[in-house]
Design an enzyme around this catalytic site. Structure first.
Site, mmCIF file in Angstrom:
data_model
loop_
_atom_site.group_PDB
_atom_site.id
_atom_site.type_symbol
_atom_site.label_atom_id
_atom_site.label_comp_id
_atom_site.label_asym_id
_atom_site.label_seq_id
_atom_site.Cartn_x
_atom_site.Cartn_y
_atom_site.Cartn_z
ATOM 1 N N LYS A 1 3.699 4.366 18.214
ATOM 2 C CA LYS A 1 3.612 2.835 18.164
ATOM 3 C C LYS A 1 5.191 2.276 17.608
ATOM 4 O O LYS A 1 5.759 3.164 16.563
ATOM 5 C CB LYS A 1 2.644 2.013 17.443
ATOM 6 C CG LYS A 1 1.215 2.356 18.062
ATOM 7 C CD LYS A 1 0.207 1.735 17.396
ATOM 8 C CE LYS A 1 -1.021 1.661 17.841
ATOM 9 N NZ LYS A 1 -2.169 0.874 17.198
ATOM 10 N N ARG B 1 -9.668 11.473 18.924
ATOM 11 C CA ARG B 1 -8.752 11.379 17.719
ATOM 12 C C ARG B 1 -9.385 11.173 16.382
ATOM 13 O O ARG B 1 -8.933 11.687 15.172
ATOM 14 C CB ARG B 1 -7.922 9.921 18.066
ATOM 15 C CG ARG B 1 -6.964 9.741 16.856
ATOM 16 C CD ARG B 1 -6.022 8.432 17.422
ATOM 17 N NE ARG B 1 -5.189 7.767 16.378
ATOM 18 C CZ ARG B 1 -4.174 8.145 15.845
ATOM 19 N NH1 ARG B 1 -3.455 9.220 16.366
ATOM 20 N NH2 ARG B 1 -3.684 7.380 15.121
ATOM 21 N N HIS C 1 0.088 7.213 11.063
ATOM 22 C CA HIS C 1 -0.359 5.917 10.637
ATOM 23 C C HIS C 1 0.616 5.318 9.441
ATOM 24 O O HIS C 1 1.499 6.269 8.711
ATOM 25 C CB HIS C 1 -1.514 6.005 9.758
ATOM 26 C CG HIS C 1 -2.823 5.945 10.332
ATOM 27 N ND1 HIS C 1 -3.959 6.655 9.949
ATOM 28 C CD2 HIS C 1 -3.094 5.615 11.716
ATOM 29 C CE1 HIS C 1 -5.076 6.391 10.970
ATOM 30 N NE2 HIS C 1 -4.469 5.699 11.895
ATOM 31 N N ARG D 1 -2.899 9.560 20.348
ATOM 32 C CA ARG D 1 -3.561 8.467 21.088
ATOM 33 C C ARG D 1 -3.469 8.599 22.352
ATOM 34 O O ARG D 1 -2.536 9.193 22.875
ATOM 35 C CB ARG D 1 -2.956 6.977 20.746
ATOM 36 C CG ARG D 1 -3.002 6.687 19.238
ATOM 37 C CD ARG D 1 -2.246 5.500 18.930
ATOM 38 N NE ARG D 1 -2.170 4.992 17.435
ATOM 39 C CZ ARG D 1 -1.301 5.439 16.471
ATOM 40 N NH1 ARG D 1 -0.119 6.201 17.076
ATOM 41 N NH2 ARG D 1 -1.281 5.019 15.457
ATOM 42 N N TYR E 1 -11.397 7.409 6.887
ATOM 43 C CA TYR E 1 -12.141 8.493 7.414
ATOM 44 C C TYR E 1 -12.789 9.253 6.331
ATOM 45 O O TYR E 1 -13.470 10.146 6.247
ATOM 46 C CB TYR E 1 -11.126 9.452 8.037
ATOM 47 C CG TYR E 1 -10.541 9.135 9.437
ATOM 48 C CD1 TYR E 1 -11.348 9.247 10.462
ATOM 49 C CD2 TYR E 1 -9.173 8.609 9.546
ATOM 50 C CE1 TYR E 1 -10.840 8.748 11.745
ATOM 51 C CE2 TYR E 1 -8.840 8.149 10.720
ATOM 52 C CZ TYR E 1 -9.643 8.484 11.735
ATOM 53 O OH TYR E 1 -9.135 7.903 12.847
ATOM 54 N N HIS F 1 -11.324 7.293 22.199
ATOM 55 C CA HIS F 1 -10.877 7.473 21.082
ATOM 56 C C HIS F 1 -11.512 8.290 19.797
ATOM 57 O O HIS F 1 -10.871 8.687 19.015
ATOM 58 C CB HIS F 1 -10.456 6.129 20.437
ATOM 59 C CG HIS F 1 -9.287 5.731 19.769
ATOM 60 N ND1 HIS F 1 -8.107 5.853 20.062
ATOM 61 C CD2 HIS F 1 -9.184 5.550 18.231
ATOM 62 C CE1 HIS F 1 -7.195 6.025 19.177
ATOM 63 N NE2 HIS F 1 -7.713 5.414 18.222
#
Length: 301
Positions: free
Chosen positions: A174, A250, A273, A150, A282, A247
């Site tokens: 994150k 990515r 993730h 990211r 995806y 983005h």
């Protein structure tokens, strides 16, 4: 909005920064969503967040629908306010969470936009000048595409996080989660040229080395906003058209891996993730690739 409300918002933002480790980009959205709700409160004559009741929350959601917001945007705003009130409840600043029973609108599956491989080549070609900034930009885009990081993660990368011997990079994601991601020969070469051949040192312009990988034109660390600006500029230079956002690199990383046979679990780990469902979106992109492959190669297609 009174002093109590201002202090409540400040404390919540501090909580997001320190305890939740949210990115500056995400926090900006939270600020705007709470500010918009504050304007609604003023219009309704509600003096404090503690005075908001379930009926007021329902009325606000109705106003969001009247604005014809996308379901994802409305859902985000509701989620933000639910989290905000959950924090206020925890701190003893309110007696109830008026958004706890609000049902969020179901969002349809949003297909991620991505660059085709030829379009990625155009982005790389747009950075082929020999100036320090172009060398940095090429290293930046090569690394983003090679690792799927990211923009917020990329801004945190330091020199010590890169292992050139094993071609891996430590990515801080994150919620303070860390993961090791490999990168290929093109990114390796671009990074070596940027770091070893003087481009990064030239951008520092004699300032003390801060150890962040990417440096801005003034010698300081490159911020998330700076990276987004660079990507926007390079994308425009490559003359790519349509609705484009940073983005997409990515998304391209994940889509191209799956198109070329990578398994879902591996892509999930590389993207950082927490849940496989986040990665499975995806598959809707790659199904079209599978259909074309089938039609081109099956004898009875």
């Amino acid at each position: 909005m009174n002093k109590f409300s201002d202090e409540s918002v400040y404390s919540f933002i501090e909580y997001l920064q320190i305890e939740r480790n949210y990115s500056e980009y995400t926090i900006d959205f939270y600020k705007k969503d709470i500010e918009q709700f504050s304007l609604f409160m003023n219009a309704q004559g509600i003096r404090s967040f503690s005075d908001v009741e379930y009926f007021d929350a329902r009325l606000y959601v109705t106003e969001l629908y009247h604005q014809k917001l996308a379901r994802a945007s409305a859902s985000r705003k509701i989620s933000c306010l639910r989290s905000f009130y959950k924090f206020l409840l925890r701190e003893g600043l309110v007696k109830e969470n008026p958004f706890s029973l609000i049902i969020q609108p179901k969002s349809g599956i949003k297909i991620p936009s991505f660059f085709y491989e030829k379009e990625m080549d155009l982005l790389f070609e747009a950075c082929m000048e020999s100036t320090p900034l172009s060398i940095r930009n090429l290293a930046l885009i090569e690394l983003l595409y090679a690792t799927g990081t990211r923009v917020s993660e990329c801004a945190k990368i330091q020199l010590k996080d890169i292992d050139f011997d094993f071609s891996t990079i430590l990515v801080k994601g994150k919620g303070r989660k860390e993961r090791y991601v490999p990168f290929g020969s093109f990114a390796n070469e671009a990074l070596q040229k940027y770091i070893q051949h003087g481009a990064r040192k030239e951008l520092l312009n004699g300032l003390e080395d801060h150890q962040f990988l990417f440096v801005n034109s003034r010698g300081g660390p490159l911020t998330e906003r700076g990276i987004r600006h660079i990507l926007k500029t390079v994308i425009e230079s490559a003359s790519l058209t349509g609705k484009i956002h940073p983005h997409m690199i990515r998304h391209s990383f994940a889509t191209h891996l799956l198109n070329n046979g990578a398994d879902m679990r591996t892509v999930q780990e590389l993207l950082g993730h927490a849940h496989l469902s986040s990665t499975q979106v995806y598959t809707h992109v790659t199904k079209e690739h599978l259909r074309k492959t089938y039609m081109n190669h099956h004898p009875r297609a």
